[in-house]
Design an enzyme around this catalytic site. Structure first.
Site, PDB file in Angstrom:
ATOM      1  CB  CYS A 397       5.231  -2.244  -2.230  1.00 60.03           C
ATOM      2  SG  CYS A 397       5.731  -3.797  -1.502  1.00 60.03           S
ATOM      3  CG  HIS A 441       3.168  -5.496  -4.668  1.00 58.03           C
ATOM      4  ND1 HIS A 441       4.210  -4.596  -4.585  1.00 58.03           N
ATOM      5  CD2 HIS A 441       2.156  -4.849  -5.299  1.00 58.03           C
ATOM      6  CE1 HIS A 441       3.837  -3.454  -5.140  1.00 58.03           C
ATOM      7  NE2 HIS A 441       2.583  -3.572  -5.585  1.00 58.03           N
ATOM      8  CG  ASP A 456       0.603  -1.047  -6.798  1.00 60.30           C
ATOM      9  OD1 ASP A 456       1.077  -0.532  -5.767  1.00 60.30           O
ATOM     10  OD2 ASP A 456       1.129  -2.017  -7.394  1.00 60.30           O
TER      11      ASP A 456
END
Lengths: 645, 302
Positions: A397, A441, A456
């Site tokens: 991520c 994250h 995202d």
């Protein structure tokens, strides 16, 4: 008694204390203390006598001097703990007498209790209680006669008797603020930090420890909304994202009023992470004491979180508004390098002038090109964003968020990377969400229409990561990498889960019982004051009545027989001084032998006494009374004779 | 009736010199319908006392010398095939007598010792699946050497418990032994002992024991004495059977002393001899340490 077993127990106890309190000690203090303990233990094992008092005094003087010199660095509280443990260790070092041992035991009680300053964890509390039990046992051993064994039923009963008092103390003893400043620990902080490397989240993901727990006052928000914001990374140096220096100076955001969008109220129990940044959803607008809503909608604790810490937040589940023009400019800065990315961004921006369309195109780009979501991406060299976007195309991520933010900035859209946690394990029965470090994250916020919109990129590459959990979005091998070996068995996994729940109740009910809960309790008690008073009076009355009945019963049981009372009155000096095991008959016979001139009378008395007591003849008692009247003068003479000898 | 009993006591005192208190206790045991165990070194007069007791009470008695190869059948009896009637006929063993003198009981094997068990408690024996009652009264007077002697095997606790009294004679006083050496052959004296009490009279006396008064206070004292043994590690606890035995012995002792009530002194007198072998099976009969300790530590409210 001062046995070698006791001495050894103390050595082990002090070693455990040294380990538990090691936060408060510099490494050289630990080394010296451990050596002293080793010396004491070997002296006991080899049956050598303890060190001389002179040596102990010299060591004490030198070490105290060293500790004093170190005090400024260590802080007063740590200095106190160092001195206390030093005194205990040196006491053991030169232990010769029983009275020294008695002092030591009390110092150890104090030391054991002081462990709670540094540790509130449930399991450690259990260990500290065990140490307390061991110290109690050694205390008992100190006074018990040789060979005596601890009576466990008696001990258990004693503990049960003290339990109500103990609970009352816990509930009602005033929660005073600490007298000391707990110094900041020098141990490393855990969780996210104020800089984000491409690889830093992958490391964090392998950490199974709890980051925090959250309980919601309303319903649990959707999983897509559970983006726990913790850090804003706005400064990019070409490789690493960092918290912008200007952001740091800007301490407190202007208070925001309650919004008209959907809200969520929740309480967070954060684990100690040795930093000030905490967690919140969306746009927080109200917080409890101990934390502040900082700039950028981040939650900042007043003090470094060095113990488990709980706070409440009300959040609007909506994008944050722009705070200032400067904030927008800050998020357009770029570092040199990454030419391909720049070209690509410019080309894409020409196709999609609308920001929303640009974002959609970017998501499609990540989704349709062969990008992979992986825990073990290949290393990146110079121009890392170029390399990632056009060569390796495999990352976690952090890579996607970083690349997306850079792309957006090249396209002229202000963007920043947000670090935090995504999702968590919901435990419906216990009613809390457990968020672990592995849920760490990173995602992106870009500026559009006066607000910081959420985007995202990981969702485009691996939607399972967002909708389900991290495990679902990884390959089998990578998943195995994440699970600690001891959790692979389902029994152990269940156990560790139960332990976590227990730990939750511990923190909510025991650690969370603060002065406010206590005030609530007092208020409730005050409301029912009459009921409590009545029941207290009733209990006291019942207790007194029971006690009285019992005493009466005992008295009736132990009341001497009437015949014996008669004799007791008449022959007080002789009968009072007889051995308790001797019977009255034997005593009278003895008297008869010692005073032959009274023997006849004594035999007569004896006969009537026995008839009254053993044969139960009612008139014998009467006869005895008459007899005693008859012989009043000789009885007086006998009594005088007994008294004179 | 009591007079006859005292006569018996007197004649026993002429056979066993200088041991009046032990003789009184032995008689007390028989009155209380208990079995008697005499423990002492060889040559102290155990067997003589046993003989004399049986003789003077006019009871039929058999003597069995216990040895390591004595079998239960030797004691209880055997079924023998009678060729004339073509049937098994039971040949009763020495146990079918009113007094069984079990001499040196701890020389026998545990198997034989335990054959006595049923007989002593139930006053009956089972042979070949048939239960046969023993004559009444039935006493076992056993003698044994102290445990440390060679070739002895200790009586198990359960069997020791069956004996109401355990007595030790001990060395005689100097004058008594002087008298003993001067006088003529002891065994002839033993033979001179005649029955001074008929079995019926003995039975009446035994019934009279039941009628002796016991006050509640006395029983309380006895109970505190017994229960103080039950919370200690240095002795075995006394069972209710033991407390019953103490009370019955104390009653018999009161009867011999011509009283119709039991006094605390009676309990204190008989307690060591009734309790010691139950408190510690390996103890020496001469010194009753544990029971003396209990007596000394239990307050007597009477």
């Amino acid at each position: 008694m001062l046995t070698s077993a006791n001495l050894l127990l103390w050595a082990v106890l002090q070693l455990a204390l040294l380990i538990l309190l090691q936060e408060a000690f510099a490494w050289w203090i630990i080394a010296i203390y451990a050596l002293l303990l080793l010396y004491s233990a070997t002296a006991v094992l080899q049956k050598r006598s303890a060190a001389s008092l002179k040596l102990a005094n010299i060591v004490a003087a030198l070490l105290t001097l060293a500790l004093l010199l170190n005090m400024r660095q260590a802080g007063v509280l740590h200095f106190m703990l160092q001195i206390l443990l030093l005194s205990a260790i040196l006491r053991l070092f030169a232990m010769r007498h029983l009275h020294e041992a008695r002092q030591l035991v009390w110092v150890q009680y104090f030391l054991i209790a002081s462990c709670f300053i540094l540790h509130q964890d449930m399991l450690l509390a259990l260990i500290i209680m065990l140490l307390f039990g061991a110290n109690c046992y050694s205390h008992y051993k100190l006074f018990a006669p040789a060979g005596a064994r601890l009576n466990f039923t008696l001990t258990g009963r004693a503990v049960l008797i003290i339990l109500p008092l103990w609970l009352g103390m816990f509930l009602l003893f005033p929660r005073l603020p600490p007298f000391w400043q707990i110094p900041n620990a020098k141990i490393a902080s855990t969780g996210l930090s104020d800089s984000l490397d491409p690889g830093s989240i992958e490391q964090l993901v392998q950490d199974d420890r709890l980051a925090f727990r959250a309980e919601f006052s309303g319903t649990l928000p959707e999983r897509q909304q559970l983006y726990w914001r913790s850090y804003l990374y706005e400064h990019f140096d070409g490789r690493t994202w960092q918290v912008h220096p200007q952001r740091r100076q800007q301490a407190v955001a202007p208070p925001t009023t309650a919004p008209d969008s959907a809200t969520a109220g929740y309480r967070i129990i954060a684990e100690a992470n040795q930093q000030r940044n905490l967690f919140a959803l969306g746009m927080p607008y109200s917080s409890s004491q101990g934390v502040k809503i900082g700039s950028g909608g981040l939650i900042v604790a007043d003090k470094v979180v060095s113990q488990r810490f709980s706070y409440s937040i009300e959040s609007a589940l909506a994008p944050l508004p722009l705070q200032s023009e400067r904030e927008r400019d800050m998020n357009l800065q770029l570092a040199a390098g990454n030419p391909k990315t720049s070209e690509f961004a410019a080309a894409l921006r020409q196709q999609h002038t609308d920001t929303e369309q640009f974002i959609a195109a970017l998501a499609a780009f990540f989704n349709q090109q062969d990008f992979y979501y992986s825990l073990t991406p290949p290393p990146l060299g110079r121009d890392s964003i170029d390399q990632f976007l056009f060569q390796t195309r495999s990352g976690f991520c952090g890579h996607y968020a970083s690349a997306t933010a850079v792309l957006l900035r090249y396209a002229g859209i202000p963007a920043r990377v947000v670090g935090g946690y995504l999702g968590g394990d919901w435990h419906p029965q216990q009613g809390y969400l457990a968020v672990r470090q592995r849920e760490a994250h990173a995602w992106v916020e870009y500026y559009s229409q006066g607000h910081w919109q959420h985007f995202d990129p990981t969702a485009a590459v691996a939607p399972e990561r967002i909708l389900q959990s991290l495990d679902m979005s990884l390959s089998d091998d990578e998943r195995d990498m994440l699970i600690p070996f001891w959790q692979r068995s389902s029994v152990l996994q269940l156990l560790s889960l139960q332990l976590m729940h227990l730990d939750y109740y511990w923190s909510v009910w025991v650690l969370g019982f603060d002065d406010r809960s206590q005030q609530d309790l007092w208020r409730t008690l005050r409301q029912h004051i009459r009921l409590i008073a009545y029941s207290a009076v009733a209990i006291v009355v019942l207790f007194l009545v029971g006690m009285g009945l019992w005493l009466l019963h005992r008295r009736r049981l132990s009341k001497p027989l009437p015949a014996k009372q008669l004799l007791l009155k008449a022959l007080k000096p002789a009968l009072k001084s007889k051995a308790p095991a001797q019977s009255v008959s034997a005593c009278l016979n003895e008297l008869a032998k010692r005073y032959p001139n009274h023997a006849a009378m004594l035999q007569q008395l004896l006969q009537h006494y026995e008839l009254a007591v053993y044969a139960g003849q009612p008139q014998a008692e009467h006869n005895l009374k008459r007899l005693l009247q008859q012989h009043k003068s000789s009885l007086a003479a006998l009594n005088r004779a007994i008294k004179n000898t | 009736m009591l007079a006859q009993l005292h006569q018996v006591e007197q004649s026993l005192n002429q056979v066993i010199l200088g041991k009046s208190s032990q003789i009184r206790l032995a008689l007390c045991c028989l009155l209380a319908e208990g079995h008697l165990l005499l423990e002492d070194l060889p040559g102290m007069g155990k067997t003589t006392l046993a003989h004399a007791l049986a003789n003077s009470l006019g009871l039929s008695y058999r003597r069995v010398q216990f040895t390591s190869d004595l079998l239960p059948g030797d004691l209880v009896g055997l079924s023998i095939y009678d060729s004339r009637s073509q049937q098994f006929r039971f040949q009763p063993g020495p146990i079918f007598s009113q007094v069984l003198l079990a001499d040196e009981i701890n020389r026998a094997s545990p198997k034989t010792q335990s054959a006595l068990l049923e007989a002593m408690e139930e006053r009956q024996v089972s042979v070949d699946g048939e239960t046969r009652p023993l004559p009444s009264p039935f006493f076992v007077i056993a003698t044994q050497n102290p445990l440390f002697h060679a070739g002895t095997s200790a009586l198990p606790e359960s069997q020791l418990d069956r004996f109401m009294f355990r007595l030790s004679l001990g060395f005689p006083e100097r004058e008594a032994e002087h008298e003993l050496l001067r006088s003529d052959n002891r065994s002839s004296r033993l033979n001179l002992l005649s029955a001074q009490l008929s079995p019926e009279q003995l039975n009446t006396l035994q019934l009279a024991v039941d009628k002796i008064n016991t006050s509640d206070a006395l029983i309380d004292y006895l109970l505190s004495l017994v229960s103080s043994s039950r919370h200690r590690r240095d002795m075995l606890p006394l069972s209710p059977r033991a407390s019953k035995a103490v009370l019955r012995a104390a009653k018999a002792y009161a009867l011999i002393n011509g009283r119709d009530y039991v006094s605390a002194e009676d309990v204190k007198t008989v307690f060591p001899f009734v309790a010691e072998h139950r408190l510690d099976p390996t103890s020496n009969a001469r010194e009753c340490k544990l029971s003396a300790m209990l007596l000394q530590q239990t307050p007597c409210p009477l």
